[in-house]
Design a protein around this motif. Structure first.
Motif, PDB file in Angstrom:
ATOM      1  N   ALA A 174       0.881  -1.172   0.000  1.00  0.00           N
ATOM      2  CA  ALA A 174       0.000   0.000   0.000  1.00  0.00           C
ATOM      3  C   ALA A 174       0.916   1.218   0.000  1.00  0.00           C
ATOM      4  O   ALA A 174       1.982   1.207   0.624  1.00  0.00           O
ATOM      5  CB  ALA A 174      -0.899   0.025   1.235  1.00  0.00           C
ATOM      6  N   LEU A 175       0.498   2.255  -0.699  1.00  0.00           N
ATOM      7  CA  LEU A 175       1.233   3.507  -0.706  1.00  0.00           C
ATOM      8  C   LEU A 175       0.693   4.390   0.413  1.00  0.00           C
ATOM      9  O   LEU A 175      -0.504   4.666   0.454  1.00  0.00           O
ATOM     10  CB  LEU A 175       1.069   4.218  -2.053  1.00  0.00           C
ATOM     11  CG  LEU A 175       1.716   5.602  -2.167  1.00  0.00           C
ATOM     12  CD1 LEU A 175       3.230   5.523  -2.021  1.00  0.00           C
ATOM     13  CD2 LEU A 175       1.321   6.247  -3.497  1.00  0.00           C
ATOM     14  N   LEU A 176       1.573   4.812   1.330  1.00  0.00           N
ATOM     15  CA  LEU A 176       1.188   5.739   2.390  1.00  0.00           C
ATOM     16  C   LEU A 176       1.634   7.146   1.994  1.00  0.00           C
ATOM     17  O   LEU A 176       2.805   7.361   1.669  1.00  0.00           O
ATOM     18  CB  LEU A 176       1.845   5.368   3.721  1.00  0.00           C
ATOM     19  CG  LEU A 176       1.570   3.993   4.302  1.00  0.00           C
ATOM     20  CD1 LEU A 176       2.224   3.869   5.687  1.00  0.00           C
ATOM     21  CD2 LEU A 176       0.089   3.690   4.370  1.00  0.00           C
ATOM     22  N   VAL A 177       0.710   8.089   2.055  1.00  0.00           N
ATOM     23  CA  VAL A 177       0.996   9.500   1.786  1.00  0.00           C
ATOM     24  C   VAL A 177       0.754  10.233   3.100  1.00  0.00           C
ATOM     25  O   VAL A 177      -0.392  10.444   3.505  1.00  0.00           O
ATOM     26  CB  VAL A 177       0.105  10.052   0.657  1.00  0.00           C
ATOM     27  CG1 VAL A 177       0.418  11.528   0.415  1.00  0.00           C
ATOM     28  CG2 VAL A 177       0.292   9.231  -0.621  1.00  0.00           C
ATOM     29  N   ALA A 222       0.530   3.488  -8.516  1.00  0.00           N
ATOM     30  CA  ALA A 222      -0.063   2.560  -7.551  1.00  0.00           C
ATOM     31  C   ALA A 222      -1.498   2.229  -7.950  1.00  0.00           C
ATOM     32  O   ALA A 222      -1.883   1.052  -7.991  1.00  0.00           O
ATOM     33  CB  ALA A 222      -0.018   3.164  -6.145  1.00  0.00           C
ATOM     34  N   LYS A 223      -2.261   3.264  -8.242  1.00  0.00           N
ATOM     35  CA  LYS A 223      -3.660   3.037  -8.617  1.00  0.00           C
ATOM     36  C   LYS A 223      -3.766   2.186  -9.875  1.00  0.00           C
ATOM     37  O   LYS A 223      -4.594   1.279  -9.955  1.00  0.00           O
ATOM     38  CB  LYS A 223      -4.371   4.379  -8.779  1.00  0.00           C
ATOM     39  CG  LYS A 223      -4.583   5.077  -7.436  1.00  0.00           C
ATOM     40  CD  LYS A 223      -4.897   6.539  -7.537  1.00  0.00           C
ATOM     41  CE  LYS A 223      -6.209   6.838  -8.159  1.00  0.00           C
ATOM     42  NZ  LYS A 223      -6.565   8.263  -8.073  1.00  0.00           N
ATOM     43  N   ALA A 280      11.863   6.834  -6.461  1.00  0.00           N
ATOM     44  CA  ALA A 280      10.530   6.680  -7.055  1.00  0.00           C
ATOM     45  C   ALA A 280      10.598   6.063  -8.449  1.00  0.00           C
ATOM     46  O   ALA A 280       9.774   5.209  -8.798  1.00  0.00           O
ATOM     47  CB  ALA A 280       9.811   8.026  -7.101  1.00  0.00           C
ATOM     48  N   ALA A 281      11.566   6.468  -9.240  1.00  0.00           N
ATOM     49  CA  ALA A 281      11.678   5.963 -10.611  1.00  0.00           C
ATOM     50  C   ALA A 281      11.892   4.456 -10.657  1.00  0.00           C
ATOM     51  O   ALA A 281      11.559   3.811 -11.642  1.00  0.00           O
ATOM     52  CB  ALA A 281      12.824   6.679 -11.335  1.00  0.00           C
ATOM     53  N   GLU A 282      12.437   3.884  -9.582  1.00  0.00           N
ATOM     54  CA  GLU A 282      12.702   2.446  -9.534  1.00  0.00           C
ATOM     55  C   GLU A 282      11.638   1.672  -8.752  1.00  0.00           C
ATOM     56  O   GLU A 282      11.760   0.447  -8.600  1.00  0.00           O
ATOM     57  CB  GLU A 282      14.082   2.202  -8.922  1.00  0.00           C
ATOM     58  CG  GLU A 282      15.203   2.757  -9.746  1.00  0.00           C
ATOM     59  CD  GLU A 282      16.564   2.619  -9.074  1.00  0.00           C
ATOM     60  OE1 GLU A 282      16.714   1.774  -8.165  1.00  0.00           O
ATOM     61  OE2 GLU A 282      17.474   3.375  -9.465  1.00  0.00           O
ATOM     62  N   MET A 283      10.633   2.353  -8.255  1.00  0.00           N
ATOM     63  CA  MET A 283       9.595   1.696  -7.456  1.00  0.00           C
ATOM     64  C   MET A 283       8.737   0.822  -8.358  1.00  0.00           C
ATOM     65  O   MET A 283       8.142   1.290  -9.317  1.00  0.00           O
ATOM     66  CB  MET A 283       8.736   2.759  -6.750  1.00  0.00           C
ATOM     67  CG  MET A 283       7.685   2.184  -5.832  1.00  0.00           C
ATOM     68  SD  MET A 283       8.410   1.212  -4.512  1.00  0.00           S
ATOM     69  CE  MET A 283       7.142  -0.034  -4.357  1.00  0.00           C
ATOM     70  N   ASP A 284       8.696  -0.470  -8.036  1.00  0.00           N
ATOM     71  CA  ASP A 284       7.886  -1.432  -8.768  1.00  0.00           C
ATOM     72  C   ASP A 284       6.857  -1.998  -7.788  1.00  0.00           C
ATOM     73  O   ASP A 284       7.210  -2.739  -6.876  1.00  0.00           O
ATOM     74  CB  ASP A 284       8.775  -2.529  -9.325  1.00  0.00           C
ATOM     75  CG  ASP A 284       8.012  -3.565 -10.126  1.00  0.00           C
ATOM     76  OD1 ASP A 284       6.752  -3.532 -10.142  1.00  0.00           O
ATOM     77  OD2 ASP A 284       8.658  -4.437 -10.726  1.00  0.00           O
ATOM     78  N   PHE A 285       5.610  -1.613  -7.973  1.00  0.00           N
ATOM     79  CA  PHE A 285       4.560  -2.036  -7.045  1.00  0.00           C
ATOM     80  C   PHE A 285       4.231  -3.518  -7.159  1.00  0.00           C
ATOM     81  O   PHE A 285       3.547  -4.069  -6.313  1.00  0.00           O
ATOM     82  CB  PHE A 285       3.301  -1.194  -7.237  1.00  0.00           C
ATOM     83  CG  PHE A 285       3.424   0.202  -6.709  1.00  0.00           C
ATOM     84  CD1 PHE A 285       3.328   0.456  -5.340  1.00  0.00           C
ATOM     85  CD2 PHE A 285       3.671   1.274  -7.557  1.00  0.00           C
ATOM     86  CE1 PHE A 285       3.461   1.728  -4.839  1.00  0.00           C
ATOM     87  CE2 PHE A 285       3.797   2.559  -7.054  1.00  0.00           C
ATOM     88  CZ  PHE A 285       3.693   2.779  -5.699  1.00  0.00           C
ATOM     89  N   THR A 286       4.727  -4.191  -8.186  1.00  0.00           N
ATOM     90  CA  THR A 286       4.419  -5.610  -8.362  1.00  0.00           C
ATOM     91  C   THR A 286       5.546  -6.516  -7.888  1.00  0.00           C
ATOM     92  O   THR A 286       5.348  -7.711  -7.756  1.00  0.00           O
ATOM     93  CB  THR A 286       4.109  -5.925  -9.837  1.00  0.00           C
ATOM     94  OG1 THR A 286       5.268  -5.648 -10.636  1.00  0.00           O
ATOM     95  CG2 THR A 286       2.925  -5.097 -10.330  1.00  0.00           C
TER      96      THR A 286
END
Length: 181
Positions: A6-9, A37-38, A173-179
């Motif tokens: 889950a992304l926390l803001v 994320a969405k 952020a550019a390397e964030m892979d949500f999967t």
């Protein structure tokens, strides 16, 4: 256990953005992460602080326009640096089947740090987005580290945290892979 982030803001509110270091850049990074994320079906949880100068309903308390949650997104209200303390964050994350939190927001050395560490204690893996958190703008004099040093310091600390049974990563952020697991 399957990877379920889950992304926390955290605390990206008007009054706090007004005193933040690199506000525009940080908001843009988080906004882009929210969209990714969405698109990946990952829940976005917005955490909103209330307290002195952040009274509910005031303009300063509102989430910055670029990050305002949509009607289907969860908002957690808190009154301390710990987003888990006296809130329904843990219950919400568990109900969503979340096993890892991707942490972004304000302020690096207070609410971001405290929430990330508490997430570990609540049995979540943690990804700190290296360029997705910020702190207050302040002069290079005094006891506080300048903003860039504070952000770099916390990224370095989180790269070193060893928490039994948990995975802790610091990712741009550019390397964030949500999967990815």
């Amino acid at each position: 256990m399957p990877h379920a982030p889950a992304l926390l803001v955290i605390d990206m509110q008007n009054a706090l953005a007004a005193i933040s270091h690199r506000t525009t850049e940080t908001v843009a990074v988080i906004a882009e992460l929210r969209e990714r994320a969405k698109a990946a079906g990952v829940p976005v949880v917005t955490i909103q602080h209330q307290g002195v100068e952040l009274e509910p309903g005031t303009e300063g308390w509102q989430i910055v326009p670029e990050l305002r949650p949509s009607a289907d997104e969860v908002i957690v209200h808190k009154t301390s640096a710990d987003s888990f303390l006296d809130t329904d964050l843990d219950k919400t994350l568990k109900a969503l089947g979340v096993t890892a939190v991707v942490v972004t927001g304000f302020a690096t050395e207070i609410c971001v740090d405290t929430t990330a560490r508490q997430a570990l204690s609540h049995q979540y893996d943690v990804v700190l987005v290296a360029d997705g958190h910020t702190t207050s703008e302040r002069p290079d004099t005094g006891d506080f580290a300048p903003p860039e040093r504070s952000i770099a310091h916390h990224n370095a600390i989180f790269r070193q945290i060893d928490f039994p049974g948990r995975r802790v990563r610091v990712v741009p952020a550019a390397e964030m892979d949500f999967t990815a697991g």
